[in-house]
Design a protein around this motif. Structure first.
Motif, PDB file in Angstrom:
ATOM      1  N   ARG A  47       0.956  -1.311  -0.146  1.00 41.51           N
ATOM      2  CA  ARG A  47      -0.007   0.049  -0.010  1.00 41.51           C
ATOM      3  C   ARG A  47       0.817   1.307  -0.135  1.00 41.51           C
ATOM      4  NH1 ARG A  47      -3.035  -3.075   3.591  1.00 41.51           N
ATOM      5  NH2 ARG A  47      -2.086  -1.859   5.407  1.00 41.51           N
ATOM      6  N   LEU A  48       1.857   1.245   0.864  1.00 45.24           N
ATOM      7  CA  LEU A  48       2.812   2.395   0.995  1.00 45.24           C
ATOM      8  C   LEU A  48       3.524   2.626  -0.527  1.00 45.24           C
ATOM      9  CD1 LEU A  48       4.163   4.355   3.022  1.00 45.24           C
ATOM     10  CD2 LEU A  48       5.992   2.315   3.348  1.00 45.24           C
ATOM     11  N   LEU A  49       3.956   1.695  -1.194  1.00 44.07           N
ATOM     12  CA  LEU A  49       4.539   1.812  -2.546  1.00 44.07           C
ATOM     13  C   LEU A  49       3.617   2.251  -3.538  1.00 44.07           C
ATOM     14  CD1 LEU A  49       6.949   1.498  -4.276  1.00 44.07           C
ATOM     15  CD2 LEU A  49       6.278  -0.830  -4.587  1.00 44.07           C
ATOM     16  N   THR A  50       2.144   1.780  -3.604  1.00 38.13           N
ATOM     17  CA  THR A  50       1.331   2.006  -4.520  1.00 38.13           C
ATOM     18  C   THR A  50       0.969   3.643  -4.286  1.00 38.13           C
ATOM     19  OG1 THR A  50       0.338  -0.309  -4.464  1.00 38.13           O
ATOM     20  CG2 THR A  50      -1.049   1.498  -5.278  1.00 38.13           C
ATOM     21  N   ALA A  51       0.894   4.179  -3.092  1.00 41.95           N
ATOM     22  CA  ALA A  51       0.596   5.365  -2.932  1.00 41.95           C
ATOM     23  C   ALA A  51       1.612   6.207  -3.515  1.00 41.95           C
ATOM     24  CB  ALA A  51       0.165   5.742  -1.375  1.00 41.95           C
TER      25      ALA A  51
END
Length: 169
Positions: A47-51
């Protein structure tokens, strides 16, 4: 006019896809180290990378020669720091040790220690850049990095299990 815009959008998408194909693996590994999750089970890191990638894509046309990897890594660090601050609170950001072991090698470090260690050692970001990114004095970054390394290299010993006394009957 529409054809020109469509052509620019297609070029932008191809450039970004090429960037993601080359950089996503390393960025996901960095995010996994930050979240101290297992590489096989890392939903927070994903999720952190996607954002972070979404933010980079949104500003793709404004990079103007700036390194997209550096921009994404900065977003990753800022988003992790902000999330850790909200998740663990101010005191835990600086001092906690009471998180469950999720299998990550860095699980016993505080979020701040993990962030600085990952930026400095895994990503090779200079102390000055790390300090500027996090808004900390250079000496503080050095001290936190040294403490994190000491905690990894010489972990505190756990208390031995309590031994029950057997009372003879």
């Amino acid at each position: 006019m529409r054809e020109r815009q469509a052509s620019q959008d297609a070029r932008r998408a191809r450039e970004f896809e090429a960037f993601v194909a080359g950089a996503a693996g390393r960025l996901l590994h960095a995010a996994t180290l930050l979240t101290a999750e297992s590489p096989d089970d890392n939903p927070r890191a994903r999720r952190l990378l996607t954002a972070s990638l979404a933010h980079t894509y949104a500003s793709w046309d404004r990079l103007r020669g700036e390194d997209p990897y550096d921009r994404t890594r900065q977003q990753l660090a800022v988003r992790f720091a902000r999330g850790a601050w909200h998740q663990y609170g101010a005191l835990s950001w600086a001092h906690p040790r009471g998180r469950p072991n999720t299998g990550g090698v860095l699980h016993r470090l505080t979020p701040q220690e993990r962030l600085i260690l990952v930026l400095r050692l895994f990503e090779g970001v200079a102390e000055e850049q790390t300090a500027a990114l996090l808004g900390l004095p250079l000496e503080r970054v050095r001290a936190i990095c040294a403490r994190a390394m000491a905690n990894l290299l010489h972990p505190p010993r756990e208390a031995p299990p309590a031994v029950a006394k057997v009372v003879p009957s």
